[in-house]
Design an enzyme around this catalytic site. Structure first.
Site, PDB file in Angstrom:
ATOM      1  N   ASP A  75      -5.504  -1.052  -2.611  1.00 16.37           N
ATOM      2  CA  ASP A  75      -5.396   0.405  -2.599  1.00 16.37           C
ATOM      3  C   ASP A  75      -6.787   0.961  -2.937  1.00 16.37           C
ATOM      4  O   ASP A  75      -7.769   0.197  -2.997  1.00 16.37           O
ATOM      5  CB  ASP A  75      -4.284   0.891  -3.558  1.00 16.37           C
ATOM      6  CG  ASP A  75      -4.629   0.695  -5.027  1.00 16.37           C
ATOM      7  OD1 ASP A  75      -5.686   0.105  -5.325  1.00 16.37           O
ATOM      8  OD2 ASP A  75      -3.842   1.130  -5.883  1.00 16.37           O
ATOM      9  N   HIS A  76      -6.848   2.269  -3.182  1.00 14.45           N
ATOM     10  CA  HIS A  76      -8.152   2.890  -3.479  1.00 14.45           C
ATOM     11  C   HIS A  76      -8.796   2.304  -4.736  1.00 14.45           C
ATOM     12  O   HIS A  76     -10.001   2.102  -4.781  1.00 14.45           O
ATOM     13  CB  HIS A  76      -7.981   4.407  -3.638  1.00 14.45           C
ATOM     14  CG  HIS A  76      -6.962   4.767  -4.676  1.00 14.45           C
ATOM     15  ND1 HIS A  76      -5.607   4.548  -4.485  1.00 14.45           N
ATOM     16  CD2 HIS A  76      -7.082   5.294  -5.922  1.00 14.45           C
ATOM     17  CE1 HIS A  76      -4.952   4.942  -5.569  1.00 14.45           C
ATOM     18  NE2 HIS A  76      -5.825   5.389  -6.451  1.00 14.45           N
ATOM     19  N   CYS A  91      -5.359  -4.067  -6.735  1.00 13.87           N
ATOM     20  CA  CYS A  91      -5.119  -2.664  -7.091  1.00 13.87           C
ATOM     21  C   CYS A  91      -5.749  -2.464  -8.470  1.00 13.87           C
ATOM     22  O   CYS A  91      -6.530  -3.311  -8.913  1.00 13.87           O
ATOM     23  CB  CYS A  91      -3.624  -2.310  -7.034  1.00 13.87           C
ATOM     24  SG  CYS A  91      -2.567  -3.106  -8.245  1.00 13.87           S
ATOM     25  N   GLY A  92      -5.436  -1.372  -9.146  1.00 15.53           N
ATOM     26  CA  GLY A  92      -6.086  -1.122 -10.429  1.00 15.53           C
ATOM     27  C   GLY A  92      -5.814  -2.212 -11.440  1.00 15.53           C
ATOM     28  O   GLY A  92      -6.725  -2.743 -12.084  1.00 15.53           O
ATOM     29  N   THR A  93      -4.540  -2.555 -11.576  1.00 18.58           N
ATOM     30  CA  THR A  93      -4.146  -3.578 -12.549  1.00 18.58           C
ATOM     31  C   THR A  93      -3.797  -4.922 -11.914  1.00 18.58           C
ATOM     32  O   THR A  93      -3.688  -5.925 -12.617  1.00 18.58           O
ATOM     33  CB  THR A  93      -2.880  -3.116 -13.297  1.00 18.58           C
ATOM     34  OG1 THR A  93      -1.861  -2.882 -12.299  1.00 18.58           O
ATOM     35  CG2 THR A  93      -3.130  -1.846 -14.093  1.00 18.58           C
ATOM     36  N   GLY A  94      -3.516  -4.917 -10.632  1.00 19.24           N
ATOM     37  CA  GLY A  94      -3.002  -6.117  -9.948  1.00 19.24           C
ATOM     38  C   GLY A  94      -1.485  -6.220 -10.067  1.00 19.24           C
ATOM     39  O   GLY A  94      -0.855  -7.060  -9.423  1.00 19.24           O
ATOM     40  N   ILE A  95      -0.904  -5.339 -10.881  1.00 21.78           N
ATOM     41  CA  ILE A  95       0.542  -5.429 -11.145  1.00 21.78           C
ATOM     42  C   ILE A  95       1.357  -4.847  -9.986  1.00 21.78           C
ATOM     43  O   ILE A  95       2.307  -5.471  -9.507  1.00 21.78           O
ATOM     44  CB  ILE A  95       0.896  -4.703 -12.466  1.00 21.78           C
ATOM     45  CG1 ILE A  95       0.220  -5.403 -13.654  1.00 21.78           C
ATOM     46  CG2 ILE A  95       2.415  -4.670 -12.670  1.00 21.78           C
ATOM     47  CD1 ILE A  95       0.337  -4.635 -14.968  1.00 21.78           C
ATOM     48  N   GLY A  96       0.980  -3.665  -9.538  1.00 20.62           N
ATOM     49  CA  GLY A  96       1.749  -3.009  -8.481  1.00 20.62           C
ATOM     50  C   GLY A  96       1.806  -3.855  -7.217  1.00 20.62           C
ATOM     51  O   GLY A  96       2.893  -4.063  -6.646  1.00 20.62           O
ATOM     52  N   HIS A 121       0.686 -25.581  -9.576  1.00 15.50           N
ATOM     53  CA  HIS A 121       2.079 -25.670 -10.034  1.00 15.50           C
ATOM     54  C   HIS A 121       3.036 -24.813  -9.204  1.00 15.50           C
ATOM     55  O   HIS A 121       4.173 -25.203  -8.987  1.00 15.50           O
ATOM     56  CB  HIS A 121       2.193 -25.220 -11.490  1.00 15.50           C
ATOM     57  CG  HIS A 121       1.511 -26.144 -12.450  1.00 15.50           C
ATOM     58  ND1 HIS A 121       1.756 -26.134 -13.803  1.00 15.50           N
ATOM     59  CD2 HIS A 121       0.579 -27.109 -12.250  1.00 15.50           C
ATOM     60  CE1 HIS A 121       1.007 -27.047 -14.399  1.00 15.50           C
ATOM     61  NE2 HIS A 121       0.280 -27.648 -13.476  1.00 15.50           N
ATOM     62  N   ARG A 174       6.702 -33.038  -9.226  1.00 15.44           N
ATOM     63  CA  ARG A 174       7.762 -32.289  -9.931  1.00 15.44           C
ATOM     64  C   ARG A 174       7.701 -30.799  -9.616  1.00 15.44           C
ATOM     65  O   ARG A 174       8.719 -30.098  -9.676  1.00 15.44           O
ATOM     66  CB  ARG A 174       7.680 -32.529 -11.437  1.00 15.44           C
ATOM     67  CG  ARG A 174       6.441 -31.963 -12.095  1.00 15.44           C
ATOM     68  CD  ARG A 174       6.331 -32.391 -13.554  1.00 15.44           C
ATOM     69  NE  ARG A 174       5.281 -31.696 -14.271  1.00 15.44           N
ATOM     70  CZ  ARG A 174       3.990 -31.990 -14.189  1.00 15.44           C
ATOM     71  NH1 ARG A 174       3.573 -32.965 -13.379  1.00 15.44           N
ATOM     72  NH2 ARG A 174       3.089 -31.327 -14.885  1.00 15.44           N
ATOM     73  N   HIS A 175       6.514 -30.336  -9.262  1.00 16.93           N
ATOM     74  CA  HIS A 175       6.358 -28.904  -8.965  1.00 16.93           C
ATOM     75  C   HIS A 175       7.012 -28.534  -7.635  1.00 16.93           C
ATOM     76  O   HIS A 175       7.447 -27.411  -7.441  1.00 16.93           O
ATOM     77  CB  HIS A 175       4.876 -28.518  -8.952  1.00 16.93           C
ATOM     78  CG  HIS A 175       4.202 -28.837 -10.251  1.00 16.93           C
ATOM     79  ND1 HIS A 175       4.544 -28.216 -11.426  1.00 16.93           N
ATOM     80  CD2 HIS A 175       3.243 -29.735 -10.566  1.00 16.93           C
ATOM     81  CE1 HIS A 175       3.808 -28.697 -12.410  1.00 16.93           C
ATOM     82  NE2 HIS A 175       3.016 -29.626 -11.914  1.00 16.93           N
TER      83      HIS A 175
END
Ligand code: RB5
Length: 162
Positions: free
Chosen positions: A8-9, A65-70, A98, A132-133
């Site tokens: 995003d911006h 994005c700003g936080t990477g969360i969205g 993993h 295992r992963h």
């Protein structure tokens, strides 16, 4: 490796820096946008990139994005996407080894450009460890399928009761 980039911006400047670096390294990069710093809604960009990775058009995605969360929340709603928000190289390595993460998300307001570059390089060069992963990642896929079937059934039964 074919890589799709989007932001995003708030992530625009970092995404552009990453694009230039990856292109210099000879990676095949496709830039989905945004192309300037005008305000843009991160779900619009994240879902396009996630769908393209899901379809197999790209090996990996990098979303900023700003936080990477969205962008992470949005991308992880697309079936088959395992998006990992990473703010350090250990997480980036583990996300690949993993979790077989196919999308990396970064917060441009959280990590500086130097760290972001290191995270991206680690993410791109680390192979999935399997073993295992493999079983655990397959469980994510199976549970995702089951959840979809249950939601579809619920939706059908509620619409037939209308
Ligand atoms: C934009 O201001 C910001 O909310 C967005 O880039 C992102 O951080 C959302 O998760």
């Amino acid at each position: 490796m074919k890589i799709v980039l989007a932001s995003d911006h708030a992530g625009f400047a970092l995404k552009e820096m990453l694009r230039r670096d990856l292109q210099k390294r000879g990676e095949q990069v496709f830039n989905l946008g945004v192309f300037d710093e005008n305000a843009a809604d991160y779900p619009d960009l994240a879902v396009l990139a996630a769908l393209a990775v899901r379809k197999g058009e790209f090996d990996r995605g990098i979303l900023v994005c700003g936080t990477g969360i969205g962008v992470s929340i949005m991308a992880n709603k697309v079936q088959g996407i395992r998006a990992a928000l990473c703010g350090d190289c250990f997480s980036a390595r583990s996300a690949r080894a993993h979790n077989d993460a196919n999308i990396l998300t970064l917060g441009a307001r959280v990590v500086g450009p130097g760290l972001a570059l290191d995270i991206v390089h680690v993410f791109l060069k680390t192979p999935f460890a399997g073993g295992r992963h493999q079983r655990r990642v397959e469980k994510i896929y199976l549970l995702e399928q089951q959840a979809k079937k249950q939601l579809d059934a619920l939706e059908n039964s509620s619409s037939s009761a209308d």
